[in-house]
Design an enzyme around this catalytic site. Structure first.
Site, PDB file in Angstrom:
ATOM      1  N   HIS A   1      78.984  59.740  18.636  1.00 39.45           N
ATOM      2  CA  HIS A   1      79.773  58.533  18.416  1.00 39.45           C
ATOM      3  C   HIS A   1      80.255  58.366  16.981  1.00 39.45           C
ATOM      4  O   HIS A   1      79.717  58.965  16.044  1.00 39.45           O
ATOM      5  CB  HIS A   1      78.965  57.294  18.834  1.00 39.45           C
ATOM      6  CG  HIS A   1      77.598  57.228  18.217  1.00 39.45           C
ATOM      7  ND1 HIS A   1      76.481  57.694  18.874  1.00 39.45           N
ATOM      8  CD2 HIS A   1      77.166  56.768  17.010  1.00 39.45           C
ATOM      9  CE1 HIS A   1      75.417  57.516  18.102  1.00 39.45           C
ATOM     10  NE2 HIS A   1      75.812  56.956  16.961  1.00 39.45           N
TER      11      HIS A   1
ATOM     12  N   ARG B   1      69.959  63.399  20.609  1.00 43.59           N
ATOM     13  CA  ARG B   1      70.244  62.383  21.634  1.00 43.59           C
ATOM     14  C   ARG B   1      71.318  61.410  21.174  1.00 43.59           C
ATOM     15  O   ARG B   1      72.105  60.888  21.970  1.00 43.59           O
ATOM     16  CB  ARG B   1      68.970  61.600  21.980  1.00 43.59           C
ATOM     17  CG  ARG B   1      68.438  60.802  20.803  1.00 43.59           C
ATOM     18  CD  ARG B   1      67.287  59.879  21.142  1.00 43.59           C
ATOM     19  NE  ARG B   1      66.851  59.182  19.932  1.00 43.59           N
ATOM     20  CZ  ARG B   1      67.375  58.061  19.480  1.00 43.59           C
ATOM     21  NH1 ARG B   1      68.367  57.470  20.125  1.00 43.59           N
ATOM     22  NH2 ARG B   1      66.919  57.501  18.369  1.00 43.59           N
ATOM     23  N   SER B   2      71.324  61.115  19.865  1.00 45.61           N
ATOM     24  CA  SER B   2      72.214  60.110  19.288  1.00 45.61           C
ATOM     25  C   SER B   2      72.798  60.684  18.013  1.00 45.61           C
ATOM     26  O   SER B   2      72.048  61.123  17.136  1.00 45.61           O
ATOM     27  CB  SER B   2      71.432  58.825  19.001  1.00 45.61           C
ATOM     28  OG  SER B   2      72.247  57.871  18.351  1.00 45.61           O
TER      29      SER B   2
ATOM     30  N   ASP C   1      75.350  60.060  14.869  1.00 47.86           N
ATOM     31  CA  ASP C   1      76.237  59.337  13.952  1.00 47.86           C
ATOM     32  C   ASP C   1      77.155  60.396  13.340  1.00 47.86           C
ATOM     33  O   ASP C   1      76.814  61.040  12.356  1.00 47.86           O
ATOM     34  CB  ASP C   1      75.391  58.626  12.893  1.00 47.86           C
ATOM     35  CG  ASP C   1      76.212  57.938  11.817  1.00 47.86           C
ATOM     36  OD1 ASP C   1      77.444  58.112  11.783  1.00 47.86           O
ATOM     37  OD2 ASP C   1      75.610  57.234  10.979  1.00 47.86           O
TER      38      ASP C   1
ATOM     39  N   ARG D   1      72.554  49.299  19.651  1.00 45.06           N
ATOM     40  CA  ARG D   1      71.387  48.623  19.087  1.00 45.06           C
ATOM     41  C   ARG D   1      71.671  47.953  17.752  1.00 45.06           C
ATOM     42  O   ARG D   1      71.136  46.890  17.451  1.00 45.06           O
ATOM     43  CB  ARG D   1      70.259  49.662  18.927  1.00 45.06           C
ATOM     44  CG  ARG D   1      69.045  49.207  18.152  1.00 45.06           C
ATOM     45  CD  ARG D   1      68.097  50.375  17.901  1.00 45.06           C
ATOM     46  NE  ARG D   1      68.761  51.466  17.201  1.00 45.06           N
ATOM     47  CZ  ARG D   1      68.959  51.494  15.877  1.00 45.06           C
ATOM     48  NH1 ARG D   1      68.555  50.482  15.127  1.00 45.06           N
ATOM     49  NH2 ARG D   1      69.552  52.530  15.315  1.00 45.06           N
TER      50      ARG D   1
ATOM     51  N   CYS E   1      66.381  61.177  16.342  1.00 50.70           N
ATOM     52  CA  CYS E   1      67.752  61.391  16.837  1.00 50.70           C
ATOM     53  C   CYS E   1      67.912  62.866  17.200  1.00 50.70           C
ATOM     54  O   CYS E   1      68.306  63.189  18.310  1.00 50.70           O
ATOM     55  CB  CYS E   1      68.774  60.976  15.790  1.00 50.70           C
ATOM     56  SG  CYS E   1      68.783  59.203  15.464  1.00 50.70           S
TER      57      CYS E   1
ATOM     58  N   TYR F   1      80.731  54.999  14.585  1.00 49.25           N
ATOM     59  CA  TYR F   1      80.619  53.549  14.463  1.00 49.25           C
ATOM     60  C   TYR F   1      81.993  52.970  14.154  1.00 49.25           C
ATOM     61  O   TYR F   1      82.817  53.597  13.485  1.00 49.25           O
ATOM     62  CB  TYR F   1      79.607  53.184  13.378  1.00 49.25           C
ATOM     63  CG  TYR F   1      78.182  53.390  13.820  1.00 49.25           C
ATOM     64  CD1 TYR F   1      77.568  52.480  14.672  1.00 49.25           C
ATOM     65  CD2 TYR F   1      77.458  54.507  13.415  1.00 49.25           C
ATOM     66  CE1 TYR F   1      76.266  52.675  15.109  1.00 49.25           C
ATOM     67  CE2 TYR F   1      76.155  54.715  13.850  1.00 49.25           C
ATOM     68  CZ  TYR F   1      75.568  53.790  14.694  1.00 49.25           C
ATOM     69  OH  TYR F   1      74.286  53.989  15.135  1.00 49.25           O
TER      70      TYR F   1
ATOM     71  N   ALA G   1      74.564  52.163   9.651  1.00 47.80           N
ATOM     72  CA  ALA G   1      74.180  51.238  10.717  1.00 47.80           C
ATOM     73  C   ALA G   1      72.677  51.349  10.925  1.00 47.80           C
ATOM     74  O   ALA G   1      72.169  52.420  11.228  1.00 47.80           O
ATOM     75  CB  ALA G   1      74.927  51.561  12.004  1.00 47.80           C
TER      76      ALA G   1
END
Length: 264
Positions: free
Chosen positions: A207, A166-167, A169, A21, A146, A209, A263
């Protein structure tokens, strides 16, 4: 905190390149877990310096049910500024869902108050759960949660916590998340007359970035140092009455800060 470094290595070695995104792009793996024994010390990453003030004030802000960045800014914390509107509002994000979840009948539920009371009343319950993923309000949030849910577990007089994200960084966000849920677990344990047990992280899209890759590689060259200790200097009458000065981190000796862009 070597397990955190092992996760960075995992992503660098096994991560799949994905667009995202933000437009930055990531190296991503799916479905990872980290476990921390809170008896071993407070899980602050030591291979780079973390801004402890931001971690503490953000959690206090969540617990107030606040969703405007003004309180954070007044206390020198800017980590949410990029997502706020011109009035400082973020929509019904974490604090709103934790403290005033809106049901279909229009009534609100204070999930934090409820889970603390349930731990005291029925520590063997399998319903010691808080959820921030309110599907009906996602489109009103500047950033959907998140870390969207967490569950407590009591055994042998110790309180453990597992949170779902869920996400993730992994370079910038995850060290904050680990420390924040460790702090929350200590606070609720104190309120419920329990010791602390285990802290467990379960991540979905985990993840790095692409503009954090070199920073992660630098961090991996550093040797972890002993974990600090958390001292709770008083026991307030409620989980909602803690103040910044109630917390002291003793023995935190990190490597220098590693700067990286956020980000958005």
């Amino acid at each position: 905190m070597r397990q955190y470094l092992q996760l960075l290595e995992d992503i660098l070695e096994n991560g799949v390149e994905k667009e995202d995104r933000t437009g930055v792009g990531t190296l991503s793996v799916f479905g990872r877990q980290l476990r921390f024994n809170l008896q071993d010390g407070f899980p602050l990453v030591t291979t780079k310096k973390l801004h402890i003030r931001s971690i503490i004030y953000e959690l206090l802000w969540f617990l107030k049910g606040d969703t405007n960045v003004r309180y954070l800014q007044e206390n020198g914390v800017t980590i949410w500024d990029e997502w706020a509107d011109e009035n400082g509002d973020l929509g019904p994000v974490y604090g709103a869902q934790w403290r005033s979840w809106k049901g279909a009948d229009g009534k609100t539920v204070d999930q934090i108050a409820s889970v603390v009371e349930e731990i005291k009343r029925n520590p063997n319950s399998r319903r010691l759960l808080v959820n921030a993923w309110n599907v009906a309000e996602l489109d009103k949030m500047k950033l959907p949660p998140c870390h969207y849910a967490f569950q407590f577990y009591v055994a042998n007089g110790r309180l453990s916590c597992m949170w779902q994200q869920r996400s993730v960084d992994t370079f910038l966000g995850l060290p904050f998340n680990i420390a924040s849920y460790a702090l929350l677990t200590h606070m609720i344990a104190e309120q419920c007359g329990l010791d602390v047990g285990e802290l467990i992280f379960t991540g979905g899209d985990v993840h790095l970035y692409k503009n954090h890759i070199e920073q992660a590689k630098l961090q991996l060259t550093r040797e972890p140092r002993p974990l600090p200790k958390l001292v709770l200097k008083r026991k307030p009458s409620s989980i909602f009455d803690y103040e910044y000065d109630d917390f002291e981190i003793v023995g935190y000796d990190p490597h220098p800060t590693i700067k990286a862009p956020v980000a958005v």
